[in-house]
Design an enzyme around this catalytic site. Structure first.
Site, short mmCIF file in Angstrom:
data_model
loop_
_atom_site.label_atom_id
_atom_site.label_comp_id
_atom_site.label_asym_id
_atom_site.label_seq_id
_atom_site.Cartn_x
_atom_site.Cartn_y
_atom_site.Cartn_z
N SER A 117 0.81 -1.21 0.00
CA SER A 117 0.00 0.00 0.00
C SER A 117 0.85 1.27 0.00
O SER A 117 1.59 1.52 -0.94
CB SER A 117 -0.98 -0.02 1.17
OG SER A 117 -1.91 1.04 1.07
N HIS A 118 0.76 2.05 1.06
CA HIS A 118 1.42 3.35 1.14
C HIS A 118 2.82 3.26 1.73
O HIS A 118 3.46 4.29 1.95
CB HIS A 118 0.57 4.30 1.98
CG HIS A 118 0.26 3.77 3.35
ND1 HIS A 118 -0.56 2.67 3.54
CD2 HIS A 118 0.66 4.14 4.58
CE1 HIS A 118 -0.66 2.40 4.82
NE2 HIS A 118 0.09 3.28 5.49
N ASP A 284 -1.74 6.89 -3.32
CA ASP A 284 -0.65 6.12 -2.73
C ASP A 284 -0.14 5.05 -3.68
O ASP A 284 -0.55 4.98 -4.84
CB ASP A 284 -1.10 5.53 -1.39
CG ASP A 284 -2.15 4.44 -1.56
OD1 ASP A 284 -2.90 4.50 -2.55
OD2 ASP A 284 -2.25 3.55 -0.70
N ASP A 286 -0.58 1.80 -4.14
CA ASP A 286 -1.47 0.86 -4.82
C ASP A 286 -2.79 1.50 -5.25
O ASP A 286 -3.67 0.81 -5.75
CB ASP A 286 -1.74 -0.36 -3.94
CG ASP A 286 -2.57 -0.05 -2.71
OD1 ASP A 286 -2.45 1.07 -2.18
OD2 ASP A 286 -3.34 -0.92 -2.27
N ASP A 288 -5.32 3.05 -3.59
CA ASP A 288 -6.59 3.00 -2.86
C ASP A 288 -6.79 4.19 -1.93
O ASP A 288 -7.85 4.31 -1.32
CB ASP A 288 -6.75 1.67 -2.12
CG ASP A 288 -5.70 1.44 -1.03
OD1 ASP A 288 -4.78 2.28 -0.90
OD2 ASP A 288 -5.79 0.42 -0.33
N ARG A 289 -5.79 5.07 -1.81
CA ARG A 289 -5.92 6.26 -0.96
C ARG A 289 -5.81 7.51 -1.82
O ARG A 289 -5.30 7.47 -2.94
CB ARG A 289 -4.84 6.27 0.13
CG ARG A 289 -4.90 5.06 1.04
CD ARG A 289 -3.83 5.12 2.11
NE ARG A 289 -3.81 3.88 2.86
CZ ARG A 289 -3.69 3.80 4.18
NH1 ARG A 289 -3.57 4.88 4.91
NH2 ARG A 289 -3.66 2.62 4.79
N THR A 352 -11.34 -0.05 12.07
CA THR A 352 -10.52 0.24 10.90
C THR A 352 -10.31 -1.05 10.11
O THR A 352 -10.01 -2.09 10.66
CB THR A 352 -9.17 0.82 11.34
OG1 THR A 352 -9.40 2.06 12.01
CG2 THR A 352 -8.26 1.04 10.15
N GLU A 371 -12.52 6.22 5.62
CA GLU A 371 -11.62 6.18 6.78
C GLU A 371 -10.80 7.46 6.81
O GLU A 371 -10.48 8.03 5.75
CB GLU A 371 -10.68 4.98 6.70
CG GLU A 371 -11.39 3.65 6.77
CD GLU A 371 -10.42 2.47 6.70
OE1 GLU A 371 -10.80 1.39 7.17
OE2 GLU A 371 -9.32 2.63 6.17
N SER A 373 -7.81 7.75 7.23
CA SER A 373 -6.48 7.50 6.70
C SER A 373 -6.45 7.66 5.18
O SER A 373 -5.80 6.89 4.48
CB SER A 373 -6.00 6.11 7.11
OG SER A 373 -6.94 5.12 6.75
N LYS A 384 -11.30 0.56 -0.90
CA LYS A 384 -11.24 2.02 -1.03
C LYS A 384 -10.62 2.35 -2.38
O LYS A 384 -9.87 1.54 -2.93
CB LYS A 384 -10.49 2.65 0.12
CG LYS A 384 -9.14 2.05 0.48
CD LYS A 384 -8.59 2.76 1.71
CE LYS A 384 -7.30 2.10 2.23
NZ LYS A 384 -7.57 0.88 2.99
#
Length: 564
Positions: A117-118, A284, A286, A288-289, A352, A371, A373, A384
């Site tokens: 992820s991030h 990010d 991948d 998703d953010r 979460t 979320e 985050s 997300k």
């Protein structure tokens, strides 16, 4: 067709292969140990609820270092364990939300996503593997627990002697007389088609044509979303090609820490201010953010999901399907709650982790969720979705501009000011203390848990002096009983709730690869004083949080790594 021979490889268990909220994340060098990745993949295959035999799995990820080697390991083990088909993204590049969509679109058994992820990538940083189920969402705890149990029991794994899989060429290759095949597909095209069905891209284009002053900038941070930004924002919406920063996926994310916040996306933030950019976004590693900002304006993620929900009825997807309910994670501010109350929508507060939202969505009880985050999403998939959120904000701006007329120039601040005027403002901030000594972090959390009783307020908190000038109303260690499957999630965060609606929350994050990350959340609601600087509005509450937790005394940390 290429025949293959199956080999049983002797191995022994590795300690600590327990998947967290989003899979197994460790340093890349850990995954590169002999047998380490193969052990985990074998345990994963053994734990697929539908079974690995005749399964169809989607494979891809954020392109971080070691992904190519991991894909080859997955292919060899999948063939040996009776998997019927792997659908692999071209060059292995597949955002997490696009992977969720592809699993659902193909009606696949599930997917193996290679991402941390991030977290930073590269030979000296992090790698990760996560399993998503047939609904496209993160594996539930029953599956991740089964994977972990299996990792502790392995004595061998099965692999086929396949030749290297060419993931740079689209097409299908059959092996073993046709019993196993690998199809390499475009990881971007299906997702672009989905977004064209969710949003009115023509309305966004009309807004952009009417506002030549509306400058834009996107930062993929060297992660997976560069190709998605180019396909959607340049090719479909007509943005200039140079509107995308760091758009080429890189094994080490170009040296970036691909976490879209004001600290790690500092290059984007600097350009926004220097170039007077009206609308900017970052995603990010991948995809998703997301982070949404503009000149002099930062959209707090807790506010972002609230505003997206408030405007949902203007979006084609929700105009068709309706809003069945909304949800947020427990640490996320209560801004979404107020929107739900006004619209009469069912509301859910979860721990979460996106899997909790997925359960609600599969049961038809949630349409939008978020979320704090920097994660927002809807039931178009079961993850997300950063690019979806960016398009959502452009859709909001287009709708608001059309309503306002040409004499008013609508921007991010316009949208936020109108929202605060209608709903009030939940001032919110999160302090992250990353890579803290694990024992120190655990000791701090144990002390906080000892202060609160399982059922509400403890008598040990009769002394209100540590909380001054606030009056403590209640406290607990958040636990959640899933209304869909009855599963229980305990010790999800210690909460101190005050009489005026303010909150402070403490929890340990499960997304780091080593040490511990302590997250401290502070929130205060103001019905009318909505134009304060957030850190100023929260100053006293932050001091209470640090005093009550004794964070500096336990960890030695005087300042957080990141402030959101």
């Amino acid at each position: 067709m290429t025949e293959f021979v199956i080999e049983q490889v002797a191995t022994t268990p590795f300690e600590g292969q327990k998947p967290g909220t989003s899979g197994l994340r460790k340093r890349t060098t850990v995954f590169q140990q002999k047998h380490y990745t193969a052990n985990f993949v074998q345990a994963l295959l053994d734990s697929i609820p539908e079974g690995a035999k005749d399964a169809h799995l989607v494979v891809g990820g954020d392109g971080r270092y070691y992904s190519d080697e991991a894909i080859q390991i997955i292919a060899r083990l999948a063939a040996a364990n009776g998997v019927r088909k792997l659908t692999v993204a071209h060059r292995g590049i597949l955002s997490t939300p696009a992977g969720s969509h592809l699993i659902r679109k193909l009606k696949a058994t599930g997917g193996i996503l290679l991402t941390a992820s991030h977290n930073p990538g590269g030979p000296d940083n992090d790698f990760g593997i996560k399993y998503n189920g047939a609904n496209g969402g993160p594996a539930p705890e029953a599956v991740t627990d089964a994977i972990y149990r299996r990792t502790t029991q392995l004595t061998h794994y099965a692999q086929a002697d396949l030749p290297p899989i060419d993931i740079t060429t689209l097409g299908t290759t059959a092996f073993g007389g046709g019993c196993f095949e690998v199809e390499v597909v475009d990881g971007v095209a299906a997702y672009v088609e989905l977004m064209k069905s969710v949003y009115d891209l023509e309305a966004i284009k009309q807004f952009l044509r009417s506002r030549p002053d509306f400058t834009v900038l996107f930062d993929a941070m060297g992660g997976v979303t560069g190709p998605y930004f180019r396909a959607l924002f340049v090719q479909e919406l007509g943005f200039p090609a140079d509107c995308c920063m760091n758009a080429e996926p890189s094994p080490d994310f170009g040296g970036h820490h691909p976490d879209p916040n004001l600290t790690y996306a500092k290059d984007l933030v600097a350009r926004v201010e220097a170039e007077n950019v009206a609308f900017a976004a970052a995603s990010d590693g991948d995809g998703d953010r997301n982070m949404i900002i503009g000149k002099g304006c930062f959209v707090n993620p807790s506010d972002s999901i609230a505003v997206l929900a408030a405007y949902a009825p203007t979006m084609p997807y929700f105009a068709r399907s309706g809003v069945k309910g909304v949800a947020r994670s427990m640490p996320t501010s209560g801004a979404l709650d107020r929107v739900a109350k006004k619209h009469g929508w069912p509301f859910h507060e979860t721990p979460t982790g996106w899997k909790f939202f997925g359960n609600l969505m599969d049961a038809g009880q949630c349409s939008l969720c978020g979320e704090e985050s920097f994660g927002t999403g809807s039931d178009h998939i079961r993850e997300k979705d950063g690019v979806w959120a960016v398009l959502g904000w452009l859709s909001i701006l287009a709708a608001a501009q059309q309503k306002a007329g040409p004499e008013v120039k609508v921007g991010l601040k316009t949208i936020l000011d109108r929202h605060y005027a209608e709903y009030g403002r939940n001032y919110f901030s999160r302090y992250d203390y990353e890579e803290v000594d694990g024992e120190q972090a655990a000791a701090m959390m144990a002390r906080l848990r000892a202060m609160v009783a399982p059922e509400g307020r403890s008598t040990t908190l009769a002394d209100q002096s540590p909380f001054a000038p606030y009056t403590l109303k209640d406290c607990d260690d958040f636990h959640y009983v899933d209304p869909i499957d009855g599963s229980v999630a305990e010790k999800q965060g210690v909460r101190f709730l005050f009489a005026d609606g303010s909150r402070i929350i403490f929890r340990l994050s499960g997304t780091g690869s080593q040490g511990a990350t302590i997250r401290v959340y502070v929130e205060a609601y103001e019905a009318t004083r909505v134009d304060l600087e957030p850190q100023t509005a929260l100053k006293d509450l932050i001091q209470v949080a640090l005093r009550v937790s004794q964070l500096q005394e336990f960890t030695g940390r005087k300042v957080p790594t990141v402030i959101t």
